[in-house]
Scaffold this active site. Structure first.
Site, PDB file in Angstrom:
ATOM      1  N   ASP A  34       0.828  -1.211   0.000  1.00 51.01           N
ATOM      2  CA  ASP A  34       0.000   0.000   0.000  1.00 51.01           C
ATOM      3  C   ASP A  34       0.861   1.259   0.000  1.00 51.01           C
ATOM      4  OD1 ASP A  34      -2.034  -1.750   0.141  1.00 51.01           O
ATOM      5  OD2 ASP A  34      -2.675  -1.231   2.192  1.00 51.01           O
ATOM      6  N   TYR A  37       1.670   2.425  -3.404  1.00 46.98           N
ATOM      7  CA  TYR A  37       0.492   3.021  -4.037  1.00 46.98           C
ATOM      8  C   TYR A  37       0.307   4.453  -3.521  1.00 46.98           C
ATOM      9  CZ  TYR A  37      -4.247   3.532  -5.812  1.00 46.98           C
ATOM     10  OH  TYR A  37      -5.356   3.989  -6.482  1.00 46.98           O
ATOM     11  N   ASP A  38       0.381   4.585  -2.191  1.00 45.14           N
ATOM     12  CA  ASP A  38       0.158   5.904  -1.588  1.00 45.14           C
ATOM     13  C   ASP A  38       1.205   6.916  -2.055  1.00 45.14           C
ATOM     14  OD1 ASP A  38      -1.932   4.796  -0.295  1.00 45.14           O
ATOM     15  OD2 ASP A  38      -0.889   4.519   1.620  1.00 45.14           O
ATOM     16  N   SER A  83     -36.416  -5.893 -14.670  1.00 43.71           N
ATOM     17  CA  SER A  83     -36.372  -6.677 -13.430  1.00 43.71           C
ATOM     18  C   SER A  83     -36.476  -8.156 -13.827  1.00 43.71           C
ATOM     19  CB  SER A  83     -37.497  -6.266 -12.506  1.00 43.71           C
ATOM     20  OG  SER A  83     -38.704  -6.350 -13.206  1.00 43.71           O
ATOM     21  N   GLU A 116     -25.632 -17.461 -12.503  1.00 46.16           N
ATOM     22  CA  GLU A 116     -24.851 -16.477 -11.731  1.00 46.16           C
ATOM     23  C   GLU A 116     -25.447 -16.263 -10.345  1.00 46.16           C
ATOM     24  OE1 GLU A 116     -25.234 -12.973 -14.126  1.00 46.16           O
ATOM     25  OE2 GLU A 116     -24.363 -13.975 -15.865  1.00 46.16           O
ATOM     26  N   LYS A 118     -26.949 -14.229  -7.485  1.00 45.49           N
ATOM     27  CA  LYS A 118     -27.662 -12.944  -7.525  1.00 45.49           C
ATOM     28  C   LYS A 118     -27.259 -12.130  -6.305  1.00 45.49           C
ATOM     29  CE  LYS A 118     -32.250 -11.041  -8.244  1.00 45.49           C
ATOM     30  NZ  LYS A 118     -32.211 -10.107  -7.130  1.00 45.49           N
ATOM     31  N   ASP A 120     -26.979  -9.313  -3.525  1.00 47.54           N
ATOM     32  CA  ASP A 120     -27.999  -8.497  -2.881  1.00 47.54           C
ATOM     33  C   ASP A 120     -27.446  -7.090  -2.708  1.00 47.54           C
ATOM     34  OD1 ASP A 120     -30.422  -8.061  -1.847  1.00 47.54           O
ATOM     35  OD2 ASP A 120     -30.163  -9.240  -0.029  1.00 47.54           O
ATOM     36  N   ARG A 139     -30.828   2.267 -10.995  1.00 49.32           N
ATOM     37  CA  ARG A 139     -31.888   1.703 -11.825  1.00 49.32           C
ATOM     38  C   ARG A 139     -33.158   2.550 -11.709  1.00 49.32           C
ATOM     39  NH1 ARG A 139     -36.169  -1.483 -10.927  1.00 49.32           N
ATOM     40  NH2 ARG A 139     -36.803  -2.840 -12.626  1.00 49.32           N
ATOM     41  N   TYR A 228     -22.794  -7.675 -14.615  1.00 51.66           N
ATOM     42  CA  TYR A 228     -23.486  -8.890 -15.047  1.00 51.66           C
ATOM     43  C   TYR A 228     -24.179  -8.796 -16.397  1.00 51.66           C
ATOM     44  CZ  TYR A 228     -27.510  -6.673 -12.690  1.00 51.66           C
ATOM     45  OH  TYR A 228     -28.479  -5.811 -12.264  1.00 51.66           O
ATOM     46  N   LYS A 293     -29.783 -17.318 -17.075  1.00 51.77           N
ATOM     47  CA  LYS A 293     -30.055 -16.578 -18.316  1.00 51.77           C
ATOM     48  C   LYS A 293     -29.788 -17.504 -19.491  1.00 51.77           C
ATOM     49  CE  LYS A 293     -28.206 -12.469 -16.157  1.00 51.77           C
ATOM     50  NZ  LYS A 293     -26.992 -11.670 -16.005  1.00 51.77           N
ATOM     51  N   LYS A 317     -34.914 -17.936  -6.019  1.00 45.91           N
ATOM     52  CA  LYS A 317     -34.575 -17.312  -4.741  1.00 45.91           C
ATOM     53  C   LYS A 317     -34.101 -18.315  -3.698  1.00 45.91           C
ATOM     54  CE  LYS A 317     -35.960 -13.308  -4.453  1.00 45.91           C
ATOM     55  NZ  LYS A 317     -35.343 -12.042  -4.788  1.00 45.91           N
ATOM     56  N   CYS A 411     -25.922 -10.188  39.345  1.00 46.65           N
ATOM     57  CA  CYS A 411     -25.686 -11.275  38.391  1.00 46.65           C
ATOM     58  C   CYS A 411     -26.821 -12.304  38.498  1.00 46.65           C
ATOM     59  CB  CYS A 411     -24.350 -11.940  38.683  1.00 46.65           C
ATOM     60  SG  CYS A 411     -24.074 -13.423  37.694  1.00 46.65           S
ATOM     61  N   CYS A 414     -24.935 -15.657  40.048  1.00 43.52           N
ATOM     62  CA  CYS A 414     -24.323 -15.765  41.380  1.00 43.52           C
ATOM     63  C   CYS A 414     -24.744 -14.631  42.318  1.00 43.52           C
ATOM     64  CB  CYS A 414     -22.800 -15.816  41.262  1.00 43.52           C
ATOM     65  SG  CYS A 414     -22.078 -14.239  40.787  1.00 43.52           S
ATOM     66  N   CYS A 429     -20.411  -9.054  35.610  1.00 43.32           N
ATOM     67  CA  CYS A 429     -20.615  -9.636  36.932  1.00 43.32           C
ATOM     68  C   CYS A 429     -19.295  -9.544  37.683  1.00 43.32           C
ATOM     69  CB  CYS A 429     -21.036 -11.099  36.768  1.00 43.32           C
ATOM     70  SG  CYS A 429     -20.724 -12.077  38.242  1.00 43.32           S
ATOM     71  N   CYS A 435     -18.491 -17.197  40.465  1.00 41.50           N
ATOM     72  CA  CYS A 435     -19.702 -17.209  39.635  1.00 41.50           C
ATOM     73  C   CYS A 435     -19.734 -18.494  38.817  1.00 41.50           C
ATOM     74  CB  CYS A 435     -19.724 -15.988  38.718  1.00 41.50           C
ATOM     75  SG  CYS A 435     -21.131 -16.003  37.598  1.00 41.50           S
TER      76      CYS A 435
END
Ligand code: 5U1
Length: 677
Positions: A34, A37-38, A83, A116, A118, A120, A139, A228, A293, A317, A411, A414, A429, A435
């Protein structure tokens, strides 16, 4: 070499940053640390600040754009974003396939489907003109969405410019912006610490993050894109199969789902569903089903659409990961360290594939945040291997007699006073070793597989032993007799004998297991291993002062403090002494100086799944032998340890001719160097 002008240097830095970004965020295979990159990004920002006329919209510096927008602009989708119809069973998929075959008049041939996961998340459209990202949109209602260009640009897996060549001059890519579960948990953990509002699930978190007028907020959220399909395409041709189109997208720098597969016929599609359903909990992101598909674009075109959904695709689903149920009561559990956790007792509900009747409520702050009352209707979420959570209250459905939740002052086990830790949401506790709940939890942890591994000492038996007054601490286990055990309910002579043998066997252990088994606060397996490696044996560890403890990998002031508190308590050292007197022993890990660093100067990479060790353990062992363990393969890599499922790192090792060994060879090497697992 001639000195580079600013334009050339900027161009060079941009190419380098785009490449590193692609390796990191799209291929999941970083090639530089990193810090490199930085440093390159800082230099680019410096040069662009000095030469503003050289700034271009697709420069990697432009991901986090300017000032917040006053409002979202509307976007009309040139082609509607459709959809999907739903299937809820294997039979629904069979019926779907039948309808397609009938409509196509193709007789009994087996159709090829692109299958594929799906995701969420939130469906988005990305418009590339001549390879440059011109617009990102949600969308919306499928016809009109919102312009979120400023926000999608901050997502590192969204290329600002397509890679390679051959892309259409106008290409609309469609996909899902989602938040991986780990990022979601971390985001909510931070919000919880600050007493801020929590997101209910990764999907809401992704949606909330994209609907920000200030791109700086979005940039700080762990969002990813998975592509997709395509929408508008002009000025170029795409292949005739959906799966080949996805491959093209991948070649142009877009991330596609590595678990996608082409299957022929509904039986193979059903197997794919079962396979993904079995892996659902282990995936790093939420999925709510499988999309099938028809793979041939020519067939898709013949099948066409019905209202807003394509006839050629369907989503089967998975069981929902969120359901509503009723909170019957809140009980309070006492953990190993005395922390009191409120647990929701729920009307049983089927969620995320299992029946859930309990859910954690974390702490008092969480209950206040949720505004929870006993009797409420609540939404329960169960996803991945995370324990079920109550994520919200449906206040409109609150019944008249709903009761507030009150935290106990003593508690529940105990009766010792309960204290709230200063500056923390945790109630504890104060009973400590007296205990019974803490005794039981400590013994269960001590006996567990990754600790002392005492076969046959299950939770129920531990409860019987403590409740019956036979054992009060872990050392007491080694004084149990056959007579005592056979006198217990549901304990035969054979089982009692087996347990005594298992106890005997557990006495031969390892130092890391022993340290872990003691259940010191915040000392997990990895820390136990680091402590054992660092100090070599128990006396050195107990005598280590705070400064010496802080020298150990992963040990910070909090862990060092917990360790010192544990070692400073006479009662704890007493129990340890009793364990040693009972015969608990381990080989010393202090090694002779000459053999100390046989892998010094070498760089190793561990990839794929390992069976006997976690990757972190393998890494710690290799480091203890002097090796540097890197995250990516390069010409400097000495050796790669590859387990099943190793991907691009293994391929890279092959390309570079780097030596590759499997886990069995690693275990032999560790054994040869006297490393006990
Ligand atoms: N993986 C995937 N998700 N998803 C969602 N493919 C896919 N395709 C979609 C949607 C709404 O729609 C096209 C088939 C139109």
């Amino acid at each position: 070499m001639a000195k580079k002008g600013p334009a050339q240097e900027i161009d060079h830095l941009r190419r380098q940053l785009v490449e590193w970004n692609h390796q990191y965020y799209v291929l999941d295979d970083p090639s530089v640390p990193d810090s490199d990159y930085d440093a390159a990004m800082n230099r680019l920002l410096e040069l662009e600040a000095a030469h503003p006329e050289l700034v271009t919209p697709d420069s990697p510096s432009q991901r986090v754009g300017g000032a917040p927008l006053p409002e979202f602009r509307q976007v009309n989708h040139e082609l509607p974003m459709l959809s999907l119809g739903n299937a809820f069973s294997a039979q629904d998929m069979v019926d779907f396939n039948r309808r397609l075959l009938d409509r196509l008049g193709e007789g009994e041939q087996e159709l090829e489907y692109a299958c594929e996961p799906k995701l969420d998340g939130i469906a988005v459209s990305l418009l590339y003109r001549d390879g440059a990202l011109e617009r990102g949109a949600t969308r919306g209602d499928g016809t009109t969405g919102e312009d979120i260009t400023h926000n999608v640009k901050t997502i590192r897996s969204v290329p600002l410019r397509l890679r390679g060549r051959g892309y259409p001059s106008l290409l609309e890519v469609r996909g899902e912006v989602y938040m991986p579960r780990s990022g979601f948990e971390a985001l909510n953990d931070r919000a919880r610490e600050r007493g801020e509002k929590l997101f209910v699930n990764p999907r809401n978190a992704a949606a909330g993050s994209l609907r920000q007028l200030d791109p700086k907020v979005t940039a700080a959220r762990p969002l990813e894109l998975c592509s997709y399909s395509v929408g508008l395409v002009e000025g170029g041709e795409l292949p005739g199969r959906h799966s080949d189109i996805l491959e093209r997208l991948s070649g142009w720098g877009l991330r596609i789902n590595a678990d996608s597969r082409v299957e022929k016929g509904v039986d193979a599609c059903a197997r794919y569903y079962d396979e993904l359903a079995a892996r659902r909990d282990a995936l790093p992101y939420d999925i709510d089903g499988i999309v099938y598909k028809v793979n041939e674009i020519a067939l898709q075109e013949r099948l066409g659409f019905v209202s807003r959904a394509p006839r050629w695709a369907i989503a089967r689903k998975f069981p929902a990961q969120e359901e509503s149920t009723r909170l019957l009561d809140v009980e309070f559990q006492v953990g190993r360290t005395g922390a009191i956790t409120p647990v929701a007792r729920l009307e049983p509900v089927f969620v995320g594939g299992v029946t859930v009747s309990n859910a954690t409520l974390h702490n008092a702050d969480e209950i206040a945040r949720l505004g929870l009352k006993i009797g409420d209707s609540v939404i329960v979420r169960r996803a991945g291997d995370v324990i079920p959570q109550v994520v919200s209250v449906i206040t409109e459905r609150r019944p008249r007699g709903a009761r507030p939740v009150t935290f106990p002052e003593r508690c529940p086990v105990c009766d010792s006073p309960v204290e709230r830790e200063p500056d923390a949401a945790v109630f504890r506790c104060t009973g400590g070793l007296v205990c019974a709940a803490q005794q039981k939890a400590a013994i269960k942890h001590f006996a567990s597989r990754r600790a002392m591994d005492i076969d046959g000492l299950g939770d129920k038996l531990v409860e019987q032993l403590v409740d019956g007054g036979l054992v009060a601490n872990v050392a007491g286990l080694y004084h149990l007799t056959l007579e005592q055990l056979v006198a217990l309910e549901r304990m035969g002579e054979k089982s009692a004998q087996n347990l005594l043998e298992a106890l005997e066997k557990s006495k031969q252990t390892t130092l890391p297991r022993f340290i872990f088994a003691l259940g010191i606060r915040e000392v997990g397996e990895a820390t136990a291993l680091n402590l054992a490696r660092h100090f070599g044996d128990w006396p050195q560890l107990v005598d280590a002062g705070e400064e010496a403890l802080l020298e150990v990998d992963d040990v910070g002031p909090v862990v060092a403090d917990h360790l010192r508190q544990f070692f400073d308590a006479e009662a704890n050292l007493d129990v340890v002494q009793q364990l040693l007197d009972a015969g608990v022993t381990w080989p010393s890990m202090a090694r002779p100086a000459a053999a100390e660093q046989p892998l010094a100067g070498q760089t190793w990479v561990v990839t794929g799944k390992l069976e006997a060790l976690s990757r972190d353990e393998a890494k710690a062992h290799l480091q203890s032998l002097g090796a540097k363990v890197a995250g990516s393969v390069s010409a400097k890599t000495t050796r790669v340890v590859a387990g099943p499922g190793a991907g691009s790192k293994l391929a890279k090792a092959g390309e570079l001719g780097v030596d590759v060994i499997d886990e069995a060879a690693l275990l032999r090497l560790l054994a040869d160097n006297a490393i006990e697992l």
